[in-house]
Every structure is written in structure tokens, then in C-alpha cells.
Write a protein that holds these residues in place. Structure first.
Motif, PDB file in Angstrom:
ATOM      1  N   ASP A   1       0.840  -1.198   0.000  1.00 52.04           N
ATOM      2  CA  ASP A   1       0.000   0.000   0.000  1.00 52.04           C
ATOM      3  C   ASP A   1       0.875   1.248   0.000  1.00 52.04           C
ATOM      4  O   ASP A   1       1.957   1.260   0.575  1.00 52.04           O
ATOM      5  CB  ASP A   1      -0.879   0.020   1.251  1.00 52.04           C
TER       6      ASP A   1
ATOM      7  N   ASP B   1       1.082   3.000   5.030  1.00 53.69           N
ATOM      8  CA  ASP B   1       1.028   1.765   5.801  1.00 53.69           C
ATOM      9  C   ASP B   1      -0.131   1.796   6.805  1.00 53.69           C
ATOM     10  O   ASP B   1      -0.047   1.251   7.890  1.00 53.69           O
ATOM     11  CB  ASP B   1       2.366   1.493   6.489  1.00 53.69           C
TER      12      ASP B   1
ATOM     13  N   PRO C   1      -4.169   1.017   7.949  1.00 55.75           N
ATOM     14  CA  PRO C   1      -5.216   0.057   7.577  1.00 55.75           C
ATOM     15  C   PRO C   1      -6.135   0.704   6.552  1.00 55.75           C
ATOM     16  O   PRO C   1      -6.152   1.934   6.409  1.00 55.75           O
ATOM     17  CB  PRO C   1      -5.972  -0.177   8.885  1.00 55.75           C
TER      18      PRO C   1
ATOM     19  N   SER D   1      -9.975  -7.679   7.550  1.00 56.41           N
ATOM     20  CA  SER D   1      -8.977  -7.988   8.584  1.00 56.41           C
ATOM     21  C   SER D   1      -8.460  -6.709   9.207  1.00 56.41           C
ATOM     22  O   SER D   1      -8.403  -6.569  10.419  1.00 56.41           O
ATOM     23  CB  SER D   1      -7.821  -8.781   7.978  1.00 56.41           C
ATOM     24  N   GLU D   2      -8.054  -5.777   8.353  1.00 59.89           N
ATOM     25  CA  GLU D   2      -7.532  -4.506   8.867  1.00 59.89           C
ATOM     26  C   GLU D   2      -8.296  -3.387   8.184  1.00 59.89           C
ATOM     27  O   GLU D   2      -7.823  -2.786   7.220  1.00 59.89           O
ATOM     28  CB  GLU D   2      -6.039  -4.390   8.543  1.00 59.89           C
TER      29      GLU D   2
ATOM     30  N   ASP E   1     -10.841 -12.868  12.019  1.00 56.63           N
ATOM     31  CA  ASP E   1      -9.946 -12.567  10.900  1.00 56.63           C
ATOM     32  C   ASP E   1      -9.819 -13.844  10.057  1.00 56.63           C
ATOM     33  O   ASP E   1      -9.184 -14.801  10.494  1.00 56.63           O
ATOM     34  CB  ASP E   1      -8.582 -12.147  11.480  1.00 56.63           C
TER      35      ASP E   1
ATOM     36  N   ARG F   1      -8.496 -14.197   7.047  1.00 55.36           N
ATOM     37  CA  ARG F   1      -7.481 -14.102   6.002  1.00 55.36           C
ATOM     38  C   ARG F   1      -6.613 -15.365   5.919  1.00 55.36           C
ATOM     39  O   ARG F   1      -6.340 -15.875   4.843  1.00 55.36           O
ATOM     40  CB  ARG F   1      -6.675 -12.847   6.351  1.00 55.36           C
TER      41      ARG F   1
ATOM     42  N   ARG G   1      -5.266  -6.699   3.425  1.00 55.98           N
ATOM     43  CA  ARG G   1      -5.995  -6.069   4.537  1.00 55.98           C
ATOM     44  C   ARG G   1      -7.459  -6.484   4.514  1.00 55.98           C
ATOM     45  O   ARG G   1      -8.134  -6.482   5.523  1.00 55.98           O
ATOM     46  CB  ARG G   1      -5.860  -4.556   4.441  1.00 55.98           C
TER      47      ARG G   1
ATOM     48  N   GLY H   1      -5.209  -4.457  -0.756  1.00 57.33           N
ATOM     49  CA  GLY H   1      -4.275  -3.869   0.192  1.00 57.33           C
ATOM     50  C   GLY H   1      -3.198  -4.883   0.533  1.00 57.33           C
ATOM     51  O   GLY H   1      -3.419  -6.094   0.418  1.00 57.33           O
ATOM     52  N   ARG H   2      -2.039  -4.385   0.888  1.00 56.49           N
ATOM     53  CA  ARG H   2      -0.979  -5.317   1.249  1.00 56.49           C
ATOM     54  C   ARG H   2      -0.092  -4.731   2.326  1.00 56.49           C
ATOM     55  O   ARG H   2       0.497  -3.681   2.160  1.00 56.49           O
ATOM     56  CB  ARG H   2      -0.154  -5.679   0.008  1.00 56.49           C
ATOM     57  N   ARG H   3      -0.032  -5.440   3.476  1.00 52.94           N
ATOM     58  CA  ARG H   3       0.867  -5.028   4.544  1.00 52.94           C
ATOM     59  C   ARG H   3       2.240  -5.636   4.256  1.00 52.94           C
ATOM     60  O   ARG H   3       2.360  -6.585   3.476  1.00 52.94           O
ATOM     61  CB  ARG H   3       0.324  -5.514   5.884  1.00 52.94           C
TER      62      ARG H   3
END
Ligand SMILES: Cc1cc2nc3c(=O)[nH]c(=O)nc-3n(C[C@H](O)[C@H](O)[C@H](O)COP(=O)(O)O)c2cc1C
Length: 518
Positions: free
Chosen positions: A73, A76, A78, A126-127, A152, A154, A171, A248-250
């Protein structure tokens, strides 16, 4: 049965072909009293109202479609509920409604064959700031999320998808499912194809909207069907999961999952939904292809996810043209485009410019993050495009060039091939998305049949967006299968048409009314 029993798919494809003869010998009258509801309604589930004041993206639509997918993302943070709502609205939002012949129609952000809207949207958050981690159902009619389960999910989904990194790190994961009866009501067993096209037009919008938010987005179709069905509590005979979309990607650093987590299997939901119609009819041929294209084991998922398509270049061009694409600034913003998009009901027989067609077609070259390889090759009948001679063309995705197959005036053929609809004869260009089905099935098994139709829907949906962003019109069209292959032969020998989209100059309502009065 099983993903590698390719005869099941070949048979389904063959028996659901349209031909001049079988559409006449096998007509189907619609039972209007039993018309299915276009919404899945959970009367007892708690709801979160989503923000209604949506500041939809002003990024030029063609830029949003073509933006390279983010790896992580841009921030960073959520996801927040407003961002997510913009994405969900562009995917499946209710954009307008009208009454035709006493029937109410609710139109959505993405085109759907027959306005039947068989595709449902679920969300594993999830986030997401403003939404507790959980599984939700998106309800377009009242713009709400209905809570179905807490937690969650995921990692559970990632395990079903053989630990696909994009799913582990997402996310939120959107799941699209197809409620077959909504589409079989009109299209009978052929509806399986339509469901994937319709999911594809929604994914064209979803990925553009996520790109506009600078969020990573990936479409995943290699997953074990059963655990995902269990999560959304789908009755597999009636409702099939089409895809997962990781949004989204953490940063991946701290993420590890163990196989032990797969034990956490969700319990049945026991939530009532409003019946779609007084009775539902099932179609055995559709049920068979759906079963045959399921992935039942993680080994099957891994094999499909790792498969690649052997390059088999199309015949070299005799003559080709590569018009420039228009500057992105010439396109309307994505939000405005989604709100204005419709399906052209009539085209004026007027030309569009070569640069406009090149821009519309360039959307099929734009990056698309999927776990399956590109399967679709676009062909065109050009009726009236300034700067490109009328004729039949192959569009080479790798280079963006239009390669001549044969020159000439083919309006009559174009109108005929799309089931004798004048939209095909009157448009400026008829795009025909085709695939080499044997090659796809050899590489991906029956799952490839789903992928190819989904990809055709995505490319068609992107063409819709690009056309409307340039002030032009577009419409999806169905077709006579074998006659289309014959028309483009020998170039298209062995290839099957998957979907057609006509683009051109829309005929105004005033002109249509004037015509009717004459
Ligand atoms: C896959 C697909 C196939 C379609 N086929 C036809 C068709 O054969 N003839 C037609 O007039 N419209 C066709 N349409 C247009 C739909 O009827 C239209 O999307 C639907 O009525 C919703 O209206 P809207 O696109 O204006 O929002 C198709 C659309 C899609 C997505």
C-alpha cells in the motif's frame, strides 16, 4: 470427474453453443412471474451503514485501469471504511433504477447480461478501520455491510489458496460468488459462461478503483472451493465461488501461517435469506461443469497456480497499424465514468477515431494482477474507424497493433455474428474476445474454462470503462459460436469466442424517438 477430466468442459462448451439453427429450434420463454430477485437479503443479520457521501476517484479512468499494481500500500495505514466503500460501490453499487413494462430494474456500476446480476460480494475484513474483523456481505440496495461472522479469516482463506502471499498479506479479501438461478432463469445452462463474464466486468471496475486508491490488488482463482463455500455458507449446487480478491498489502515481515490453522473450520451460519423466486429450476449441465472445474485438494490448487501457458504466437501480420493512444487527461475521471456508464441501446453509424479505438483496446494490455496466465486474444470487426480501413483484425496484446486479417465492409456479418443484433452492425468496432480452449484446458484443466471467461469479462469491462470515459458507448453482446470462429478463419482456427463488446457512437434518445415516430 475432477479438474483434469477435460471432456466435461469440452462437452459443456459444445452443447451450450449458440447457432442460427439452435436458437430457433430451442426457444425459451421467460417466466416473468418467477423472475428471481437480484439481491441476496439476510433479514436477520446486523448491518453497518456505509458512508453515502462518496468522493469517487477523479483519476482519469484509463489511467486507473492502466496503473501498475502497487506491491504494498502507498501508506502503511489500515484500509478505512470510506476507501473500501468507494471500491465496493464501483464494483457492485446501485447507480440508477427504472421501470420497463411494469418490471423494476436496478442498474449497477458494472454491466450484467440481461441485468440479472447473479454475482454476490462478500468481504473478509482484517484490517479495516471502522469495521471489526469479520466476514460481511455487501448489500448494494441499501449500501450496507451485513455481518455474518466475527474474526480474521485471512489465514483460513490463504490456506485454501495454497498460502498465496497476496491473500496472507491482504488487509481485506473480497469474494465474488455466482447465484446460478438468477442467470439460468434467462440463459439456461449457458448461464455458467455469463456468470464469469459478469464477475469480470465487476472486477474491471474493482481493480481500477483499487488502483485509483493506490492499493495493491490481486485476483485469485486457484483455491479449494469447499472451504470458501463453507465460509460464506454457500450451497454449492446453487452458489459457486468465482474468485478471491486480495485488497491492500501489509509488509510481509511478520506473517507466517501454519497448516494447523486449517482446523479452524467455520460452523454453518444458520442465517435465513429471502427466497429469490417462488421456485428455482436447476440445470444439470451447468451443475456438471461447475463440479468438474472445482479444485478439491491443495495439490490441485498448487498445480493450477503454478501452470503457465505455452506461447503459441498468432500468425505473423501481413499488414498492421499501431495508432497512438490518447493522453490520459482526455478521459473522464473513474468515478464519473462509473456513474455515466450504461450499455448502448443503439449506435449511430458514425466513425470514432483510430486513437480512440487504440485507447479502448490498450486497456486489454494494462497490467492485471492474477494468479492465472493471460488466456484471451482479441479480434475485431472494424466498421467505421477514421484512420483504420474497415475489415477484420487481430489485436496483438503484446504490441498494441491491429493486424489485418481481411479488408472489406463487414457490417452485415458483424450484425449476424452477435445473434443478429443491429448493435453489432451499427457500432464502430466489434471486439471479439477469443481463446484457444484446448491450450487453456491442457495447461489449467477445467479451471481454465472459468479463468478464460473471467478474463474476457475483465477485458470487456475495461473496454466499457474506457469507451464511456471518452464519451463513447459500449455494450456486451452474445454471439453465434462456430460462425464467429469461421469468420476469422484461418487466423482464428481452433479458437473459441468468449464474449463480444461493441463500441461506437451512441444514438441519442431524441434520435431514437424520432425514428419511432416515422
Ligand atoms: C456479458 C454481457 C453480455 C451482454 N449481452 C448483451 C446482448 O447480447 N444484447 C444486449 O442488448 N445487451 C447485452 N448486454 C448488456 C446488458 O443487457 C446490460 O449490461 C444490462 O442491461 C445492464 O444495463 P447497463 O449496462 O446499462 O447498466 C450484455 C452485457 C454483458 C455484461
Amino acid at each position: 470427474m475432477g479438474n483434469n477430466d477435460r471432456e466435461a468442459t469440452r462437452r459443456y462448451h459444445e452443447i451450450t453453443k449458440h447457432s442460427y439453427t439452435n436458437v430457433r429450434s430451442n426457444p425459451h420463454a421467460l417466466d416473468w412471474d418467477n423472475r428471481p430477485l437480484t439481491y441476496k437479503i439476510y433479514p436477520a443479520a446486523g448491518a453497518i451503514a456505509l458512508p453515502r457521501e462518496l468522493d469517487l476517484s477523479a483519476m482519469p479512468a484509463t489511467a486507473a485501469i492502466g496503473a501498475a499494481p502497487a506491491r504494498l500500500d502507498a501508506t502503511d495505514e489500515p484500509l478505512n471504511l470510506e476507501t473500501l466503500t468507494r471500491i465496493l460501490f464501483c464494483t457492485a453499487g446501485l447507480t440508477r433504477s427504472k421501470t420497463v413494462g411494469g418490471e423494476d430494474y436496478h442498474f449497477r456500476a458494472a454491466a450484467s447480461a440481461g441485468a440479472l446480476y447473479p454475482i454476490e460480494v462478500y468481504l473478509a475484513a482484517s484490517e479495516v478501520e471502522g469495521a471489526e474483523p469479520g466476514l460481511y456481505h455487501f448489500s448494494p440496495a441499501d449500501l450496507k455491510l451485513r455481518g455474518l461472522r466475527r474474526g480474521d479469516w485471512r489465514e483460513y482463506l490463504a490456506l485454501a489458496a495454497a498460502k498465496r502471499p497476496a491473500v496472507i498479506e491482504a488487509r481485506a479479501v473480497v469474494m465474488l460468488s455466482a447465484i446460478f438461478w438468477r442467470s439460468t432463469w434467462k440463459y439456461r445452462a449457458r448461464a455458467y459462461r455469463y456468470c464469469f463474464w459478469d464477475a469480470g466486468t465487476m472486477l474491471a471496475n474493482l481493480t481500477a478503483a483499487a488502483n485509483a486508491e493506490r492499493l495493491a490488488v490481486e485476483i485469485v482463482t486457484a483455491f479449494e472451493d469447499a472451504p470458501v463455500e463453507r465460509l460464506i455458507d454457500a450451497d454449492a449446487e446453487r452458489e459457486g465461488v468465482v474468485c478471491l480478491v486480495a485488497i491492500g498489502r501489509r509488509a510481509p515481515a511478520s506473517v507466517t501461517i501454519s497448516d494447523a490453522q486449517s482446523a479452524a473450520s467455520p460452523a454453518p451460519l444458520k442465517l435465513d435469506t429471502v427466497p429469490l423466486s417462488t421456485h428455482e429450476k436447476s440445470y444439470e449441465d451447468l451443475a456438471k461443469i461447475h463440479r468438474a472445474s472445482r479444485l478439491e485438494t491443495i495439490e490441485e490448487v498448487r498445480a493450477v497456480a503454478a501452470a503457465s501457458l505455452e506461447a503459441r504466437p498468432a500468425p505473423a501480420a501481413i499488414e498492421s497499424i499501431t495508432p497512438a493512444v490518447l493522453p490520459e487527461a482526455d478521459a473522464l475521471g473513474l468515478g464519473e465514468t462509473v456513474l455515466r456508464r450504461g450499455s448502448a441501446r443503439a449506435f449511430a453509424r458514425e466513425p470514432i477515431a483510430a486513437e480512440e479505438l487504440a485507447t479502448i483496446m490498450a486497456t486489454s494490455r494494462a497490467p492485471l494482477q492474477t494468479d492465472f496466465p493471460p488466456t484471451v486474444e482479441p479480434y475485431l470487426i472494424i466498421n467505421a474507424v477514421d484512420g483504420i480501413a474497415s475489415g477484420a483484425y487481430y489485436y496483438r496484446r503484446e504490441t498494441g497493433s491491429f493486424e489485418v486479417i481481411k479488408c472489406g465492409e463487414f457490417r452485415g456479418e458483424a450484425g449476424y455474428l452477435c445473434l443478429e443484433q443491429t448493435l453489432g452492425a451499427d457500432c464502430s468496432a466489434l471486439i471479439c474476445y477469443m481463446t484457444d480452449l484446448d491450450r487453456v484446458l491442457d495447461a489449467l484443466g477445467n479451471r481454465g474454462y472459468r479463468d478464460a471467461h473471467l478474463e474476457a469479462g475483465i477485458l470487456g469491462g475495461r473496454a466499457y470503462l474506457a469507451a464511456y470515459s471518452l464519451g463513447r458507448g459500449a455494450t456486451g453482446l452474445t454471439f453465434y459460436d462456430d460462425d464467429t470462429t469461421k469468420f476469422f478463419a484461418p487466423h482464428a482456427e481452433g479458437k473459441s469466442p468468449l464474449l463480444m463488446v461493441a463500441v461506437g457512437v451512441q444514438r441519442s434518445r431524441a434520435a431514437l424517438i424520432e425514428d419511432d415516430a416515422e
